[in-house]
Design a protein around this motif. Structure first.
Motif, PDB file in Angstrom:
ATOM      1  N   LYS A  46       0.806  -1.099  -0.034  1.00 21.87           N
ATOM      2  CA  LYS A  46      -0.078  -0.084  -0.220  1.00 21.87           C
ATOM      3  C   LYS A  46       0.735   1.202   0.089  1.00 21.87           C
ATOM      4  N   ARG A  47       0.581   2.071  -0.822  1.00 20.78           N
ATOM      5  CA  ARG A  47       1.296   3.215  -1.119  1.00 20.78           C
ATOM      6  C   ARG A  47       1.130   4.360   0.054  1.00 20.78           C
ATOM      7  N   GLN A  62       6.737  -7.511  -4.255  1.00 22.40           N
ATOM      8  CA  GLN A  62       7.042  -6.463  -5.216  1.00 22.40           C
ATOM      9  C   GLN A  62       7.059  -5.017  -4.887  1.00 22.40           C
ATOM     10  N   ASP A  63       8.106  -4.542  -4.023  1.00 25.55           N
ATOM     11  CA  ASP A  63       8.347  -3.431  -3.375  1.00 25.55           C
ATOM     12  C   ASP A  63       9.495  -2.947  -3.216  1.00 25.55           C
ATOM     13  N   GLY A  64      10.040  -2.117  -3.400  1.00 27.34           N
ATOM     14  CA  GLY A  64      11.509  -1.741  -2.990  1.00 27.34           C
ATOM     15  C   GLY A  64      12.592  -1.986  -4.402  1.00 27.34           C
ATOM     16  N   VAL A  65      13.719  -1.527  -4.115  1.00 28.76           N
ATOM     17  CA  VAL A  65      14.868  -1.774  -4.955  1.00 28.76           C
ATOM     18  C   VAL A  65      15.467  -2.955  -4.790  1.00 28.76           C
ATOM     19  N   ILE A  66      15.729  -3.572  -3.625  1.00 30.40           N
ATOM     20  CA  ILE A  66      16.097  -4.601  -3.316  1.00 30.40           C
ATOM     21  C   ILE A  66      15.271  -5.338  -2.620  1.00 30.40           C
ATOM     22  N   GLY A 124      10.210   1.525  -3.210  1.00 24.13           N
ATOM     23  CA  GLY A 124       8.804   0.869  -2.435  1.00 24.13           C
ATOM     24  C   GLY A 124       7.664   1.950  -2.292  1.00 24.13           C
ATOM     25  N   ASP A 125       6.637   1.344  -2.173  1.00 25.39           N
ATOM     26  CA  ASP A 125       5.521   2.305  -1.629  1.00 25.39           C
ATOM     27  C   ASP A 125       5.395   2.126  -0.241  1.00 25.39           C
TER      28      ASP A 125
END
Length: 309
Positions: free
Chosen positions: A54-55, A111-115, A148-149
């Motif tokens: 959730k953003r 499915q959130d963030g760079v790593i 990420g959100d």
């Protein structure tokens, strides 16, 4: 091809296959004369069973520059310590959709963030429990250029910043492994622990495929790159990456050009992509580039077979 074969299944698992299989006396025999049995598809890029992030609402708030956690990496968009299996909850409805489309196994991740931490290899068989269903609780480490959100931390604010951040993590992880830090960093420890897993990078476009490959070359990494479906446009450059790819099949629908006014605003590049997009897997196959296909980005899993055909 086994012309007249037998597949023996016990407790949800294949225990024998071939032409001369000894069938136990208490077995339930299903006659599939005239039909075919084939291995299921495997979707290695999925968020099956994991709630979408959730953003965070940052409207009217000051930018957050410092990390919101202690004992972890200085940037909240770097979360290699996150394991998808800890967020996983089996989704019966989605599993039936995937099975109907021909899938039996997925790698699911947050499915959130760079790593993004590690994914889990999950069987879609609802008849078994989680202990049998989770085939591997740390199957791959996942990357992206998108922050990420779930975190309000501002940096990175650009694609260039995301690339710099990933490079910084590699340098910091090496420094940490060599004893450079006097304090414990759970993120860097997890990153070093995960480095021998398959490394899956959600690039999402031709240009980002090549950017991810530059990072891979710099640090001696072999990424599995999730592309954007337009790799055909520079197939020679894609081949030179020597990477394996995950290809979406969300080919664009035909544009309505029956009205001349509508037709006038359709860009030629978009028309070309509509025409060429379904040839993308063919372009990789003809150039000897290893790839897998994913249901990711499809509006409906049921569209997969149509797109594949």
């Amino acid at each position: 091809v086994v012309e007249s074969g037998t597949l023996l299944i016990q407790n949800g698992k294949v225990v024998a296959t071939g032409e001369n299989v000894s069938i136990p006396g208490n077995a339930l025999v299903i006659d599939l004369n005239g039909k075919h049995i084939y291995p299921s598809f495997i979707d290695i890029y999925s968020d099956f069973g994991i709630k979408k992030p959730k953003r965070q609402n940052t409207f009217g708030q000051r930018p957050q520059y410092d990390a919101g956690r202690k004992g972890y990496y200085w940037n909240d968009h770097i979360t290699p310590e996150l394991n998808a299996v800890e967020k996983f909850k089996f989704d019966t409805i989605k599993s039936k959709e995937l099975i109907k489309a021909g899938f039996g196994v997925v790698i699911t991740h947050f499915q959130d963030g760079v790593i993004r931490g590690t994914g889990a290899l999950v069987a879609l068989n609802e008849a078994v429990g989680n202990d049998e269903r989770i085939l591997d609780d740390r199957s791959a480490q996942h990357f992206s250029f998108r922050k990420g959100d779930t975190s309000k931390q501002s940096y990175p604010t650009s694609l260039m910043g995301a690339m710099a951040l990933i490079r910084q993590v590699y340098h910091d992880a090496k420094w940490y492994a060599n004893g450079g830090s006097k304090t414990k960093d759970c993120s860097l420890e997890a990153f070093n622990k995960n480095k021998n897993l398959p490394q899956i990078f959600d690039a999402g476009s031709l240009s980002n495929d090549l950017r991810a490959d530059k990072i891979a070359n710099e640090f001696g990494i072999n990424y599995i790159i999730k592309g954007g479906g337009n790799e055909y446009a520079r197939i020679d450059a894609i081949k030179r990456t020597n990477a394996s790819y995950i290809l979406p099949v969300n080919f664009p629908a035909a544009y309505d050009v029956s009205d001349p006014q509508h037709a006038a605003v359709v860009e030629l590049k978009d028309m070309r992509h509509w025409n060429q997009a379904p040839t993308n897997p063919k372009a990789l196959a003809e150039n000897g580039i290893q790839f897998a296909i994913t249901t990711s980005e499809l509006k409906k899993v049921a569209d997969f077979k149509t797109k594949l055909r």
